[in-house]
Design an enzyme around this catalytic site. Structure first.
Site, PDB file in Angstrom:
ATOM      1  N   ARG A 166     -13.716   2.667   6.688  1.00 16.49           N
ATOM      2  CA  ARG A 166     -12.715   1.841   7.278  1.00 16.49           C
ATOM      3  C   ARG A 166     -12.087   2.740   8.354  1.00 16.49           C
ATOM      4  NH1 ARG A 166      -9.932   2.014   1.590  1.00 16.49           N
ATOM      5  NH2 ARG A 166      -8.135   1.656   2.574  1.00 16.49           N
ATOM      6  N   LYS A 177       1.397   1.598   5.391  1.00 13.86           N
ATOM      7  CA  LYS A 177       1.832   0.485   5.790  1.00 13.86           C
ATOM      8  C   LYS A 177       2.649  -0.434   4.692  1.00 13.86           C
ATOM      9  CE  LYS A 177      -2.216  -0.717   7.313  1.00 13.86           C
ATOM     10  NZ  LYS A 177      -2.842   0.507   7.020  1.00 13.86           N
ATOM     11  N   ARG A 231      -5.436  -6.488  13.422  1.00 20.57           N
ATOM     12  CA  ARG A 231      -6.274  -5.167  13.509  1.00 20.57           C
ATOM     13  C   ARG A 231      -7.432  -5.159  14.485  1.00 20.57           C
ATOM     14  NH1 ARG A 231      -7.042  -2.725   8.089  1.00 20.57           N
ATOM     15  NH2 ARG A 231      -5.895  -4.218   7.050  1.00 20.57           N
ATOM     16  N   ARG A 253      -8.617   1.244  -6.134  1.00 22.14           N
ATOM     17  CA  ARG A 253      -9.209   0.081  -5.324  1.00 22.14           C
ATOM     18  C   ARG A 253     -10.762   0.109  -4.991  1.00 22.14           C
ATOM     19  NH1 ARG A 253      -5.201  -0.887  -0.279  1.00 22.14           N
ATOM     20  NH2 ARG A 253      -7.070  -1.123   0.818  1.00 22.14           N
ATOM     21  N   ARG A 258      -4.289   7.260  -4.576  1.00 22.94           N
ATOM     22  CA  ARG A 258      -3.746   6.271  -4.664  1.00 22.94           C
ATOM     23  C   ARG A 258      -4.192   5.487  -6.097  1.00 22.94           C
ATOM     24  NH1 ARG A 258      -3.583   2.346   0.141  1.00 22.94           N
ATOM     25  NH2 ARG A 258      -5.841   2.470   0.087  1.00 22.94           N
TER      26      ARG A 258
HETATM   27  P1  AP5 Z   1      -0.149   2.661   1.291  1.00 27.13           P
HETATM   28  O1  AP5 Z   1       1.273   2.254   1.743  1.00 27.13           O
HETATM   29  O2  AP5 Z   1      -0.825   1.958   0.461  1.00 27.13           O
HETATM   30  O3  AP5 Z   1      -1.025   2.687   2.855  1.00 27.13           O
HETATM   31  P2  AP5 Z   1      -1.658   1.713   3.666  1.00 27.13           P
HETATM   32  O4  AP5 Z   1      -1.414   1.977   5.154  1.00 27.13           O
HETATM   33  O5  AP5 Z   1      -1.178   0.159   3.197  1.00 27.13           O
HETATM   34  O6  AP5 Z   1      -3.305   1.602   3.388  1.00 27.13           O
HETATM   35  P3  AP5 Z   1      -4.272   0.689   2.910  1.00 27.13           P
HETATM   36  O7  AP5 Z   1      -5.533   1.323   2.289  1.00 27.13           O
HETATM   37  O8  AP5 Z   1      -3.658  -0.465   2.281  1.00 27.13           O
HETATM   38  O9  AP5 Z   1      -4.531   0.150   4.385  1.00 27.13           O
HETATM   39  P4  AP5 Z   1      -5.746  -0.683   5.087  1.00 27.13           P
HETATM   40  O10 AP5 Z   1      -5.421  -0.850   6.297  1.00 27.13           O
HETATM   41  O11 AP5 Z   1      -7.053   0.337   4.934  1.00 27.13           O
HETATM   42  O12 AP5 Z   1      -6.132  -1.897   3.788  1.00 27.13           O
HETATM   43  P5  AP5 Z   1      -5.621  -3.369   3.794  1.00 27.13           P
HETATM   44  O13 AP5 Z   1      -5.115  -3.490   2.309  1.00 27.13           O
HETATM   45  O14 AP5 Z   1      -4.645  -3.633   4.793  1.00 27.13           O
HETATM   46  O15 AP5 Z   1      -0.129   4.153   1.138  1.00 27.13           O
HETATM   47  C1  AP5 Z   1      -1.376   4.908   0.611  1.00 27.13           C
HETATM   48  C2  AP5 Z   1      -0.854   5.997  -0.474  1.00 27.13           C
HETATM   49  O16 AP5 Z   1      -0.076   6.975   0.177  1.00 27.13           O
HETATM   50  C3  AP5 Z   1      -0.309   5.264  -1.515  1.00 27.13           C
HETATM   51  O17 AP5 Z   1      -0.803   5.888  -2.650  1.00 27.13           O
HETATM   52  C4  AP5 Z   1       1.247   5.792  -1.215  1.00 27.13           C
HETATM   53  O18 AP5 Z   1       1.971   5.659  -2.612  1.00 27.13           O
HETATM   54  C5  AP5 Z   1       1.095   7.047  -0.556  1.00 27.13           C
HETATM   55  N1  AP5 Z   1       1.921   7.139   0.569  1.00 27.13           N
HETATM   56  C6  AP5 Z   1       2.444   6.189   1.501  1.00 27.13           C
HETATM   57  N2  AP5 Z   1       3.295   6.524   2.116  1.00 27.13           N
HETATM   58  C7  AP5 Z   1       3.485   7.981   1.824  1.00 27.13           C
HETATM   59  C8  AP5 Z   1       4.467   8.907   2.246  1.00 27.13           C
HETATM   60  N3  AP5 Z   1       5.223   8.802   3.350  1.00 27.13           N
HETATM   61  N4  AP5 Z   1       4.224  10.431   1.634  1.00 27.13           N
HETATM   62  C9  AP5 Z   1       3.458  10.483   0.478  1.00 27.13           C
HETATM   63  N5  AP5 Z   1       2.576   9.569  -0.035  1.00 27.13           N
HETATM   64  C10 AP5 Z   1       2.657   8.137   0.620  1.00 27.13           C
HETATM   65  O19 AP5 Z   1      -6.963  -3.839   4.176  1.00 27.13           O
HETATM   66  C11 AP5 Z   1      -8.243  -3.883   3.224  1.00 27.13           C
HETATM   67  C12 AP5 Z   1      -9.236  -4.690   3.801  1.00 27.13           C
HETATM   68  O20 AP5 Z   1      -9.097  -6.126   3.901  1.00 27.13           O
HETATM   69  C13 AP5 Z   1     -10.106  -4.173   5.037  1.00 27.13           C
HETATM   70  O21 AP5 Z   1     -10.595  -2.930   5.056  1.00 27.13           O
HETATM   71  C14 AP5 Z   1     -10.589  -5.210   5.494  1.00 27.13           C
HETATM   72  O22 AP5 Z   1     -11.718  -5.254   4.994  1.00 27.13           O
HETATM   73  C15 AP5 Z   1      -9.858  -6.679   5.065  1.00 27.13           C
HETATM   74  N6  AP5 Z   1      -8.637  -7.089   6.177  1.00 27.13           N
HETATM   75  C16 AP5 Z   1      -7.512  -6.915   5.894  1.00 27.13           C
HETATM   76  N7  AP5 Z   1      -6.774  -7.352   7.014  1.00 27.13           N
HETATM   77  C17 AP5 Z   1      -7.795  -7.581   7.873  1.00 27.13           C
HETATM   78  C18 AP5 Z   1      -7.658  -7.961   9.244  1.00 27.13           C
HETATM   79  N8  AP5 Z   1      -6.385  -8.151  10.022  1.00 27.13           N
HETATM   80  N9  AP5 Z   1      -8.964  -8.321   9.860  1.00 27.13           N
HETATM   81  C19 AP5 Z   1     -10.229  -8.096   8.976  1.00 27.13           C
HETATM   82  N10 AP5 Z   1     -10.082  -7.463   8.084  1.00 27.13           N
HETATM   83  C20 AP5 Z   1      -9.027  -7.056   7.073  1.00 27.13           C
HETATM   84 MG    MG Z   2      -1.854  -1.489   2.370  1.00 25.93          MG
END
Ligand code: AP5
Ligand code: MG
Length: 220
Positions: free
Chosen positions: A175, A17, A92, A164, A131
């Site tokens: 998660r 994402k 989400r 992270r 990552r």
């Molecule tokens: P990356 O692009 O970083 O993936 P991502 O989908 O952004 O993964 P996240 O771990 O950030 O998602 P998440 O939803 O768990 O965390 P968030 O920060 O939103 O890609 C992943 C890796 O793969 C990278 O190393 C990248 O380089 C590589 N990659 C990407 N695309 C690729 C491809 N096509 N091919 C090869 N490699 C690739 O949330 C964190 C926390 O915040 C949550 O757990 C929660 O506690 C809180 N939070 C955030 N939003 C909310 C909400 N709306 N409600 C409640 N709690 C929330």
């Molecule tokens: Mg992310």
């Protein structure tokens, strides 16, 4: 491409994402907001409550009320989000999706598209394990797929890269479970509104982006 797109990115942790949000901002000039990144920035600045920090670190979700209030205050209500936006990681839960619908409909607006990045869980696990992020500027690398030029250091500022703290295996499992329990249902929620676009997240980042752009063009 639709003018002033209002896009939501959905997908498992590690599905790409944040990677695709960055492509969209670069290609289309549309501002992106990651709720997770916002919390991480607050934490870096020492401005995140210990309670929320502990919840995120363990892989749990922040409360719907807190997240929705933050997304509106820090992003949706600001000037930069008025000509289109990309939301990464919000909504989400169904409650958050309903809140967003209501918020937009009060301004006679709606979402242009919800993009679901489809990726098997085992691939998402592997991507998260590889990552690395720059603690200084938040740039994201991957030891398997997109390593920095000098191993372990940020290309942009030279800082030592870190993992992270919610990328520890036990937090990632939580998660993934949370995604299954409360977020997965959103694909059906948006499919029923005919705004869901599914893309194969196992392609290269460039190819995933091309597919998204193509699907949005077809839709326009
Ligand atoms: P990356 O692009 O970083 O993936 P991502 O989908 O952004 O993964 P996240 O771990 O950030 O998602 P998440 O939803 O768990 O965390 P968030 O920060 O939103 O890609 C992943 C890796 O793969 C990278 O190393 C990248 O380089 C590589 N990659 C990407 N695309 C690729 C491809 N096509 N091919 C090869 N490699 C690739 O949330 C964190 C926390 O915040 C949550 O757990 C929660 O506690 C809180 N939070 C955030 N939003 C909310 C909400 N709306 N409600 C409640 N709690 C929330
Ligand atoms: Mg992310």
């Amino acid at each position: 491409m639709v003018e002033h797109p209002r896009i939501v990115l959905l997908g498992l942790p590690g599905s790409g994402k944040g990677t695709q949000a960055a492509f969209m901002t670069k290609a289309w000039g549309v501002p992106a907001f990651s709720s997770g990144e916002y919390f991480r920035n607050l934490r870096r600045a020492g401005a995140l409550s210990a309670e929320i920090a502990a919840k995120i670190s363990a892989g749990g979700l922040v409360s719907d009320e807190d997240v929705s209030a933050i997304v509106v205050e820090a992003f949706l209500s600001t000037q930069r989000a008025q000509a289109g936006f990309v939301l990464d990681g919000y909504p989400r839960t169904v409650a958050q999706a309903a809140f967003l619908d209501e918020y937009l409909s009060k301004q006679s607006l709606g979402l242009s598209a919800v993009i679901y990045i489809d990726l098997p869980e085992e691939v998402a696990f592997k991507r998260i394990a590889g990552r690395r992020i720059c603690p200084q500027d938040g740039d994201v690398y991957n030891v398997h797929y997109s390593p920095s030029s000098r191993e372990g250091f940020c290309d942009r500022c030279g800082s030592a890269l870190v993992q992270r703290d919610d990328d520890r295996e036990e937090s990632v499992s939580v998660r993934m479970r949370k995604y299954d329990e409360v977020t997965k249902v959103l694909t059906g929620y948006y499919a029923r509104r005919h705004i869901l676009i599914s893309v194969d997240g196992s392609l290269t980042p460039d190819d995933v982006f091309c597919r998204i752009a193509q699907e949005l063009d077809d839709k326009a």
